[in-house]
Design a protein around this motif. Structure first.
Motif, PDB file in Angstrom:
ATOM      1  N   HIS A 155      27.135   6.258  14.933  1.00 41.65           N
ATOM      2  CA  HIS A 155      27.294   5.339  16.071  1.00 41.65           C
ATOM      3  C   HIS A 155      28.445   5.887  16.900  1.00 41.65           C
ATOM      4  O   HIS A 155      29.601   5.774  16.514  1.00 41.65           O
ATOM      5  CB  HIS A 155      27.614   3.938  15.539  1.00 41.65           C
ATOM      6  N   ASP A 172      32.919  -4.767  15.388  1.00 42.47           N
ATOM      7  CA  ASP A 172      32.365  -4.721  16.740  1.00 42.47           C
ATOM      8  C   ASP A 172      31.282  -3.643  16.862  1.00 42.47           C
ATOM      9  O   ASP A 172      30.305  -3.833  17.567  1.00 42.47           O
ATOM     10  CB  ASP A 172      33.494  -4.420  17.731  1.00 42.47           C
ATOM     11  N   THR A 173      31.463  -2.536  16.175  1.00 43.29           N
ATOM     12  CA  THR A 173      30.588  -1.379  16.384  1.00 43.29           C
ATOM     13  C   THR A 173      29.622  -1.188  15.214  1.00 43.29           C
ATOM     14  O   THR A 173      28.404  -1.323  15.369  1.00 43.29           O
ATOM     15  CB  THR A 173      31.473  -0.128  16.623  1.00 43.29           C
TER      16      THR A 173
HETATM   17  C1  ISE Z   1      29.903  -3.162  21.728  1.00 37.43           C
HETATM   18  O1  ISE Z   1      30.368  -4.466  21.566  1.00 37.43           O
HETATM   19  C2  ISE Z   1      28.493  -3.058  21.283  1.00 37.43           C
HETATM   20  O2  ISE Z   1      27.912  -3.937  20.741  1.00 37.43           O
HETATM   21  C3  ISE Z   1      27.918  -1.718  21.429  1.00 37.43           C
HETATM   22  O3  ISE Z   1      26.567  -1.706  21.046  1.00 37.43           O
HETATM   23  C4  ISE Z   1      28.717  -0.773  20.565  1.00 37.43           C
HETATM   24  O4  ISE Z   1      28.227   0.541  20.701  1.00 37.43           O
HETATM   25  C5  ISE Z   1      30.187  -0.798  20.958  1.00 37.43           C
HETATM   26  O5  ISE Z   1      30.907   0.050  20.090  1.00 37.43           O
HETATM   27  C6  ISE Z   1      30.725  -2.212  20.891  1.00 37.43           C
HETATM   28  O6  ISE Z   1      32.064  -2.230  21.328  1.00 37.43           O
END
Ligand code: ISE
Ligand code: NAI
Ligand code: NAD
Length: 344
Positions: A155, A172-173
């Motif tokens: 990711h 979050d990721t």
């Molecule tokens: C964001 O909140 C997401 O959901 C994105 O899909 C993700 O790639 C990103 O790292 C997040 O901050």
């Protein structure tokens, strides 16, 4: 019947969802908006020419009789309070990930929803609607590669701001991988461990980046997931499932290939907003359609939000301990065992 939406949080993704409900999808209308930054809520109404009332906060918005459902697209720590208030008001909720920022918070939502007696909540784990992941799941289910043994995932974000902290790499990721990968192989997680390779010079002072997360499932599948949020070259999501008889991989984002200036290449996206457009469309269309058809949303449940958060909490613990941490889930309530049509 048109589902009338109130939007709580008119930031980046709140605006994306407002646009798709207003201009692209069928059966929904934005009638109310709020944001702690009231100027942002007012600007959203103006920019998208909405016939919608701006409310001072989520509770005032939820009290409006003409609001049937809410989109909770505020930042993560604010989700729990808004979702609980929406359940209390008996309104349908589409909440962006994370459902809540702790497992205890997710459990409070699960309990409130069960007390209400029918499903109201869908969590924005849109990858379950992405055609690439759906094809991978089909292939695994049909035994195309035999028993899955390992998954390699990545990711990668081009860059993040100063407000992005080491734990956000998980909650979050990685939270997207946490949700989609156990769904892909129909298994539960058992342990998690985090390792830190050499730090990227592009990561700000307090951020450990990249990170390698190793998850083991109860069935023995080992998943290694790279989180790399300052990779610079693009927004890149990779997933390869290695089975006993072969390997299946997530399709690349489709783009033209080119031959130019002594190069043969293709383009890589730079923004998360562009990578899963079809999946965002499908998840929200499914939310609206299933509510109309069955009286309940059909997509990822509060229980799925709880599973993701328990796993994220253990991974955050593992970030600090360096040890293999155990992931312990409570027993799934019968309330959430009913099979749903599209994605569960
Ligand atoms: C964001 O909140 C997401 O959901 C994105 O899909 C993700 O790639 C990103 O790292 C997040 O901050
Ligand atoms: P953002 O920071 O652009 O927008 C958040 C908005 O919520 C801001 O306008 C902020 O003022 C408002 N807000 C915060 N607390 C609030 C509250 N209590 N009541 C009302 N408004 C409040 O953030 P972004 O990128 O739009 O992310 C929002 C949510 O969407 C997050 O939970 C994030 O994890 C999720 N997200 C999901 C993605 C996905 O691929 N599914 C992609 C990006 C974000
Ligand atoms: P953002 O910062 O752009 O927007 C958040 C908005 O919420 C801001 O406008 C903020 O003022 C508002 N807000 C914060 N607290 C609030 C509150 N208590 N009440 C009302 N408004 C409040 O963030 P974003 O990128 O749009 O992310 C929002 C959510 O969407 C996050 O939960 C994030 O994880 C999720 N997200 C999901 C995806 C995805 O791919 N599914 C992608 C990006 C973001």
């Amino acid at each position: 019947m048109t589902l009338r939406f109130g939007v709580i949080g008119t930031g980046a993704i709140g605006r994306e969802h407002i646009k798709r409900i207003s201009n692209k999808l069928a059966g929904g209308k934005i009638v109310a908006v709020t944001d702690v930054n009231q100027a942002s809520a007012q600007d959203a109404v103006k920019s998208f020419e909405l016939d919608a009332v701006v409310y001072p906060n989520d509770l005032a918005l939820l009290a409006a009789d003409n609001v049937d459902a809410v989109l909770v697209t505020s930042w993560g720590p604010a989700h729990e309070a808004s979702v609980l208030a929406a359940i209390e008001a008996g309104k349908f909720v589409f909440v962006e990930k994370p459902l809540a920022t702790t497992a205890e918070g997710c459990m409070r939502i699960v309990e409130a929803e069960m007390k209400h007696g029918k499903r109201l909540v869908q969590v924005g784990f849109m990858r379950r609607y992405d055609s690439g992941y759906v094809q991978l799941k089909e292939a695994i289910k049909n035994n195309f590669i035999g028993e899955p043994l390992m998954i390699r995932a990545a990711h990668r974000n081009p860059e993040v701001g100063e407000n992005y902290t080491t734990d956000m790499a998980i909650h979050d990721t990685l939270i997207h991988e946490i949700d989609v990968l156990h769904w892909l192989v129909n298994d539960d997680y058992q342990t998690v461990q985090v390792a830190y390779p050499k730090k990227s010079k592009h990561a700000h002072e307090n951020l450990k980046d990249p990170q390698i997360v190793t998850l083991e499932t109860k069935g023995g599948i080992v998943i290694t997931a790279e989180i790399n949020v300052n990779c610079k070259y693009g927004y890149d999501i990779q997933c390869e499932v290695i089975g006993e008889e072969g390997i299946v991989s997530l399709p690349e984002f489709q783009s033209i290939s080119f031959r130019k200036n002594a190069m043969f290449g293709t383009h890589v996206l730079m923004d998360w907003k562009d990578r899963f457009i079809d999946a965002y469309d499908k998840e929200l269309q499914d939310f609206m359609d299933s509510i109309k058809k069955t009286g309940e949303p059909n997509g990822p449940t509060s229980w799925d939000g709880y599973i993701a958060q328990v796993t994220a909490d253990a991974a955050i613990k593992a970030q600090d301990s360096g040890e293999k941490e155990t992931i312990t889930l409570q027993e799934k309530p019968v309330f959430y065992s009913k099979p749903t049509e599209a994605v569960n």
